[in-house]
Write a protein that holds these residues in place. Structure first.
Motif, mmCIF file in Angstrom:
data_model
loop_
_atom_site.group_PDB
_atom_site.id
_atom_site.type_symbol
_atom_site.label_atom_id
_atom_site.label_comp_id
_atom_site.label_asym_id
_atom_site.label_seq_id
_atom_site.Cartn_x
_atom_site.Cartn_y
_atom_site.Cartn_z
ATOM 1 N N ALA A 9 45.969 35.610 44.813
ATOM 2 C CA ALA A 9 46.176 37.123 45.017
ATOM 3 C C ALA A 9 46.362 37.653 43.461
ATOM 4 C CB ALA A 9 47.149 37.551 45.777
ATOM 5 N N ARG A 10 46.863 37.253 42.698
ATOM 6 C CA ARG A 10 47.283 37.791 41.371
ATOM 7 C C ARG A 10 45.623 37.527 40.405
ATOM 8 N NH1 ARG A 10 52.764 34.682 40.387
ATOM 9 N NH2 ARG A 10 54.249 36.108 41.547
ATOM 10 N N TRP A 11 44.909 36.554 40.702
ATOM 11 C CA TRP A 11 44.091 36.371 39.973
ATOM 12 C C TRP A 11 42.825 37.512 40.436
ATOM 13 C CZ3 TRP A 11 42.851 34.134 35.481
ATOM 14 C CH2 TRP A 11 43.888 33.292 35.246
ATOM 15 N N TRP A 12 42.709 37.514 41.752
ATOM 16 C CA TRP A 12 42.131 38.655 42.326
ATOM 17 C C TRP A 12 42.483 40.077 41.769
ATOM 18 C CZ3 TRP A 12 37.394 38.721 44.111
ATOM 19 C CH2 TRP A 12 37.114 40.018 44.922
ATOM 20 N N LEU A 13 43.427 40.361 41.940
ATOM 21 C CA LEU A 13 44.014 41.679 41.368
ATOM 22 C C LEU A 13 43.598 41.673 39.734
ATOM 23 C CD1 LEU A 13 45.657 44.412 41.868
ATOM 24 C CD2 LEU A 13 47.501 43.053 41.267
ATOM 25 N N ALA A 14 43.863 40.894 39.086
ATOM 26 C CA ALA A 14 43.560 41.034 37.595
ATOM 27 C C ALA A 14 42.112 40.958 37.302
ATOM 28 C CB ALA A 14 44.029 39.739 36.645
ATOM 29 N N PHE A 15 41.410 40.399 38.283
ATOM 30 C CA PHE A 15 39.770 40.552 38.274
ATOM 31 C C PHE A 15 39.581 41.988 38.514
ATOM 32 C CE2 PHE A 15 36.060 40.535 40.672
ATOM 33 C CZ PHE A 15 34.917 40.079 39.503
ATOM 34 N N MET A 16 40.180 42.509 39.623
ATOM 35 C CA MET A 16 39.536 43.922 39.897
ATOM 36 C C MET A 16 40.148 45.009 38.806
ATOM 37 S SD MET A 16 38.049 43.473 42.653
ATOM 38 C CE MET A 16 37.758 45.009 43.188
ATOM 39 N N LEU A 17 41.134 44.539 38.233
ATOM 40 C CA LEU A 17 41.305 45.755 37.357
ATOM 41 C C LEU A 17 40.705 45.502 36.197
ATOM 42 C CD1 LEU A 17 45.561 45.348 37.348
ATOM 43 C CD2 LEU A 17 44.066 47.161 37.974
ATOM 44 N N LEU A 18 40.237 44.277 35.730
ATOM 45 C CA LEU A 18 39.298 44.448 34.715
ATOM 46 C C LEU A 18 38.045 44.819 35.105
ATOM 47 C CD1 LEU A 18 38.762 43.176 32.001
ATOM 48 C CD2 LEU A 18 38.193 40.880 32.860
ATOM 49 N N TRP A 19 37.646 44.647 36.109
ATOM 50 C CA TRP A 19 36.236 45.052 36.615
ATOM 51 C C TRP A 19 36.322 46.557 36.569
ATOM 52 C CZ3 TRP A 19 31.381 43.608 37.496
ATOM 53 C CH2 TRP A 19 30.420 44.191 38.352
ATOM 54 N N ASP A 20 37.338 47.285 37.034
ATOM 55 C CA ASP A 20 37.441 48.806 37.039
ATOM 56 C C ASP A 20 37.610 49.301 35.584
ATOM 57 O OD1 ASP A 20 38.051 51.269 38.315
ATOM 58 O OD2 ASP A 20 40.000 51.063 37.367
#
Length: 60
Positions: A9-20
């Motif tokens: 979940a942390r990796w997914w959240l970090a990926f989504m923030l970077l994508w944004d």
């Protein structure tokens, strides 16, 4: 098992923030329209002003 889910979940959240962040930058483009009749080398627009830069802060 619970810890693995949290890690994913942390990796997914970090990926989504970077994508944004990257996507927002891609959407912030300046576009100018140029008519066909303009001479080659003609000035199109004041890019420094459009970007909010002060003339004195720019290097030659």
């Amino acid at each position: 098992m619970e810890q693995r889910r949290r890690s994913e979940a942390r990796w997914w959240l970090a990926f989504m923030l970077l994508w944004d962040i990257l996507w927002s930058g891609a959407l912030a483009q300046i576009r100018y329209s140029i008519s066909e009749e303009m001479r080659e080398g003609a000035s199109v627009g004041n890019v420094a002003k459009d970007l909010g830069l002060d003339k004195s802060s720019l290097m030659d």
